[in-house]
Enzyme design. Structure first.
Site, mmCIF file in Angstrom:
data_model
loop_
_atom_site.group_PDB
_atom_site.id
_atom_site.type_symbol
_atom_site.label_atom_id
_atom_site.label_comp_id
_atom_site.label_asym_id
_atom_site.label_seq_id
_atom_site.Cartn_x
_atom_site.Cartn_y
_atom_site.Cartn_z
ATOM 1 N N ASP A 148 -9.896 -5.064 -4.193
ATOM 2 C CA ASP A 148 -9.311 -4.060 -3.302
ATOM 3 C C ASP A 148 -10.206 -2.825 -3.266
ATOM 4 O O ASP A 148 -10.441 -2.174 -4.283
ATOM 5 C CB ASP A 148 -7.902 -3.689 -3.798
ATOM 6 C CG ASP A 148 -7.104 -2.895 -2.774
ATOM 7 O OD1 ASP A 148 -7.708 -2.079 -2.050
ATOM 8 O OD2 ASP A 148 -5.877 -3.085 -2.716
ATOM 9 N N SER A 163 0.839 -1.202 0.000
ATOM 10 C CA SER A 163 0.000 0.000 0.000
ATOM 11 C C SER A 163 0.876 1.255 0.000
ATOM 12 O O SER A 163 1.686 1.439 -0.900
ATOM 13 C CB SER A 163 -0.974 -0.055 1.186
ATOM 14 O OG SER A 163 -2.022 0.866 1.059
ATOM 15 N N HIS A 202 -8.006 -5.476 0.295
ATOM 16 C CA HIS A 202 -6.745 -4.765 0.549
ATOM 17 C C HIS A 202 -5.993 -5.469 1.676
ATOM 18 O O HIS A 202 -5.954 -5.013 2.815
ATOM 19 C CB HIS A 202 -7.053 -3.308 0.912
ATOM 20 C CG HIS A 202 -5.859 -2.404 0.866
ATOM 21 N ND1 HIS A 202 -5.149 -2.157 -0.302
ATOM 22 C CD2 HIS A 202 -5.241 -1.687 1.835
ATOM 23 C CE1 HIS A 202 -4.160 -1.322 -0.040
ATOM 24 N NE2 HIS A 202 -4.188 -1.027 1.253
#
Length: 222
Positions: A172, A118, A203
């Site tokens: 996600d 991320s 995610h």
């Protein structure tokens, strides 16, 4: 520049001759990914030091200015302007200093893998593609490129042939899979040796992904 970044360290093997620097996501810390090391089930023939730095604590605009560990501020949900580019550069410089300290201590840059999830993946791209010495690989999980339009002019030739693995969840809800795919296509167009993997997840990470990451690491470091 001293990195001054605190980190969690996990050793696999006795005398590590390889280093994985793994950067966490927004609001997490280096502790978040440290438990992944035994899950990778690396062979005993590999001796690797894993370093999980903690991002600085800063206010995050989209979270009502709440203070949390973040590699950069997120000022907007608009993906064109999502990443605070100065914050990205500052954090990349801190991680660069940490890696350069390891190189000064004798670690070969080609035995260093830069990984990020991320927000951490944004920093891994930012630093790894511009780093002046060839790294062992770049691992980009559930992430995207900050300012992809600048990459062609800012990238460094040292890592033009560095292996890159991109993995993303198809569902996600934080960073849409299309953004990860756009990064993959951008790197492909610039002729990087890049691989794409996607998984039926959100995610996060999943066991199949961890197994593929392990195989990829073993190929880079064996």
């Amino acid at each position: 520049m001293n990195s001054a970044l605190p980190f969690v360290e996990v050793l696999h093997g006795n005398k590590p001759d390889a280093l994985v620097v793994w950067l966490h996501g927004l609001g997490d810390s280096g502790n978040g990914f440290a438990p992944i090391v035994p899950e990778l089930k690396l062979p005993s023939s590999l001796s690797v030091r894993f370093v999980f730095p903690h991002a600085p604590v800063r206010p995050v605009t989209i979270n009502n200015g709440m203070q949390m560990r973040a590699w950069y501020d997120i000022k907007s949900l608009d993906f064109e302007n999502r990443a605070d580019s100065e914050g990205v550069k500052d954090s990349a410089a801190m991680v660069k200093a940490l890696i350069e300290e390891e190189i000064e201590k004798g670690m070969s840059p080609e035995r260093i893998i830069l990984a990020g999830f991320s927000q951490g993946g944004v920093i891994a791209y930012q630093l790894g593609l511009r780093f002046e010495q060839k790294l062992g690989g770049i691992l980009a999980l559930s992430t995207y490129l900050s300012q992809p339009e600048l990459l062609e002019q800012e990238r460094h030739p040292a890592n033009q042939h560095t292996d890159i693995l991109i993995a993303h969840g198809l569902y996600d809800e934080v960073i849409p899979c299309a953004l990860g795919k756009a990064a993959f296509e951008r790197l492909q167009a610039l002729e990087y040796p890049v691989q794409w993997r996607d998984y039926p997840m959100q995610h996060n990470v999943c066991m199949e992904e961890i197994q593929e990451v392990s195989q990829w690491l073993q190929k880079r470091l064996s």
